[in-house]
Write a protein that holds these residues in place. Structure first.
Motif, short mmCIF file in Angstrom:
data_model
loop_
_atom_site.label_atom_id
_atom_site.label_comp_id
_atom_site.label_asym_id
_atom_site.label_seq_id
_atom_site.Cartn_x
_atom_site.Cartn_y
_atom_site.Cartn_z
N ILE A 63 0.85 -1.19 0.00
CA ILE A 63 0.00 0.00 0.00
C ILE A 63 0.89 1.25 0.00
O ILE A 63 1.69 1.44 0.91
CB ILE A 63 -0.92 0.01 1.23
CG1 ILE A 63 -1.79 -1.26 1.25
CG2 ILE A 63 -1.79 1.25 1.25
CD1 ILE A 63 -2.59 -1.44 2.52
N GLU A 64 0.75 2.08 -1.03
CA GLU A 64 1.66 3.22 -1.19
C GLU A 64 1.39 4.32 -0.16
O GLU A 64 2.32 4.89 0.40
CB GLU A 64 1.51 3.79 -2.59
CG GLU A 64 2.49 4.91 -2.89
CD GLU A 64 2.45 5.35 -4.33
OE1 GLU A 64 3.36 6.10 -4.74
OE2 GLU A 64 1.52 4.95 -5.07
N SER A 65 0.14 4.61 0.12
CA SER A 65 -0.21 5.69 1.04
C SER A 65 0.07 5.29 2.49
O SER A 65 -0.39 4.25 2.95
CB SER A 65 -1.69 6.05 0.89
OG SER A 65 -2.15 6.81 1.98
N ASP A 66 0.84 6.13 3.19
CA ASP A 66 1.12 5.86 4.61
C ASP A 66 -0.17 5.83 5.43
O ASP A 66 -0.32 5.00 6.32
CB ASP A 66 2.07 6.91 5.17
CG ASP A 66 3.47 6.80 4.61
OD1 ASP A 66 3.82 5.71 4.13
OD2 ASP A 66 4.22 7.79 4.67
N VAL A 67 -1.09 6.73 5.11
CA VAL A 67 -2.35 6.79 5.85
C VAL A 67 -3.16 5.51 5.63
O VAL A 67 -3.68 4.92 6.58
CB VAL A 67 -3.17 8.03 5.41
CG1 VAL A 67 -4.56 8.00 6.05
CG2 VAL A 67 -2.44 9.31 5.78
N GLU A 68 -3.26 5.07 4.38
CA GLU A 68 -4.02 3.86 4.08
C GLU A 68 -3.35 2.62 4.66
O GLU A 68 -4.03 1.69 5.10
CB GLU A 68 -4.19 3.71 2.56
CG GLU A 68 -5.08 4.78 1.95
CD GLU A 68 -5.19 4.64 0.44
OE1 GLU A 68 -4.67 3.65 -0.11
OE2 GLU A 68 -5.81 5.53 -0.19
N ARG A 69 -2.01 2.62 4.66
CA ARG A 69 -1.30 1.47 5.23
C ARG A 69 -1.54 1.38 6.73
O ARG A 69 -1.74 0.30 7.28
CB ARG A 69 0.20 1.55 4.92
CG ARG A 69 0.93 0.22 5.19
CD ARG A 69 2.41 0.27 4.90
NE ARG A 69 2.73 1.02 3.73
CZ ARG A 69 3.39 2.18 3.74
NH1 ARG A 69 3.77 2.71 4.90
NH2 ARG A 69 3.67 2.79 2.62
N GLN A 70 -1.52 2.51 7.41
CA GLN A 70 -1.78 2.52 8.84
C GLN A 70 -3.22 2.11 9.14
O GLN A 70 -3.48 1.42 10.14
CB GLN A 70 -1.49 3.89 9.43
CG GLN A 70 -0.01 4.23 9.50
CD GLN A 70 0.79 3.21 10.30
OE1 GLN A 70 0.41 2.82 11.41
NE2 GLN A 70 1.90 2.74 9.74
#
Length: 286
Positions: free
Chosen positions: A139-146
């Motif tokens: 998952i590229e987005s840090d927010v989405e990964r978290q």
């Protein structure tokens, strides 16, 4: 080939397969061997085992079906470090080197495809062919990964509060597996039993140590895949078919095959077309 012991323990009741263990010292990995010929290492999905490949036959290849740590016949270490991605990749390399040698093809499904991709980026010189079935590149987005990490933690806690049968029932009902409700009752029962067999602790440790929420994003590194690669997805699984169309289709030496009538688990839902795709790819003259 390796200092690590490979102990054959019994014949399987399934196709002519042989089950064995590779002892790493503090714990051991379970492996089944099916067929004869060139080594084709197979990694299964979350909550599955090497027996997910029972119906898959590739003439001229020996399928080396590894149970990832905490799954199938592999041990369940108390130290959760064994479930982390760096440790798993290192352990898998030890197991593969012991059983397959220094040159082999690699195939993974879902979680196994994610591990296979990370493994291929680290040990590219050893891999002759790479097959990824319904796999992600992170998952590229840090927010989405978290957010995914938080969701995985909530699922891990729920699994720990219940048991394997609860998890198997819940997992079968998620939308990505909807097409599996059309499988025969016999196949569905085998799938349920493999999922229910898992330890709640091991499932939770896997989510925390190697789930999508902790997988590093490697979409920007796909051009490093120098070996011939095949990405297989089911037409009914729009998420992973889109991944194949948008990214893997632009990687040199990478083919994308979409299997009609299949969802996330193509090799289980449509084994015939899946094996045809494998054969067309592996036997192609390059």
């Amino acid at each position: 080939m390796s200092q690590y012991a490979c102990n054959i323990v019994e014949n399987s009741i399934y196709n002519p397969t042989l089950r064995m263990y590779v002892d790493l010292g503090e714990y051991r990995y379970g492996v089944t061997l099916a067929g004869a010929g060139k080594p084709l290492v197979c990694l299964h999905g979350f909550s599955e085992s090497g027996y997910t490949w029972d119906g898959i036959v590739v003439p001229g290849y020996q399928l080396i079906r590894i149970d990832t740590i905490g799954h199938g016949d592999s041990d369940i270490p108390e130290d959760e470090t064994a479930f982390s991605i760096p440790t798993m990749l290192n352990d898998l390399h030890t197991v593969i080197s012991a059983v397959a040698g220094e040159s082999y093809s690699l195939m993974g499904y879902s979680m196994g495809a994610r591990l296979a991709l990370l493994y291929a980026l680290e040990y590219s010189s050893e891999i002759e062919n790479l097959i990824l079935e319904s796999g992600s590149f992170g998952i590229e987005s840090d927010v989405e990964r978290q957010a995914r990490k938080a969701a995985d933690e909530q699922l891990a806690l729920a699994i720990e509060d219940n048991d394997g049968e609860w998890f198997a029932a819940k997992w079968a009902d998620i939308s990505i597996f909807e097409s599996q409700h059309q499988l025969s009752p016999v196949v569905q029962d085998k799938l349920f039993q493999r999922r229910a067999h898992n330890s709640p602790y091991a499932l939770a440790a896997t989510l925390r140590g190697s789930g999508q929420g902790v997988m590093p994003y490697v979409g920007h590194r796909l051009q490093e895949l120098s070996m011939p690669s095949l990405y297989i997805s089911g037409a009914l699984d729009t998420k992973y078919t889109t991944i194949g169309e948008e990214l893997f289709s632009n990687v040199p030496n990478c083919e994308h095959v979409i299997v009609n009538g299949a969802g996330h688990n193509v090799h289980l839902e449509k084994p015939g077309p899946f094996m045809t795709a494998l054969a067309d790819f592996l036997y192609k003259e390059r």
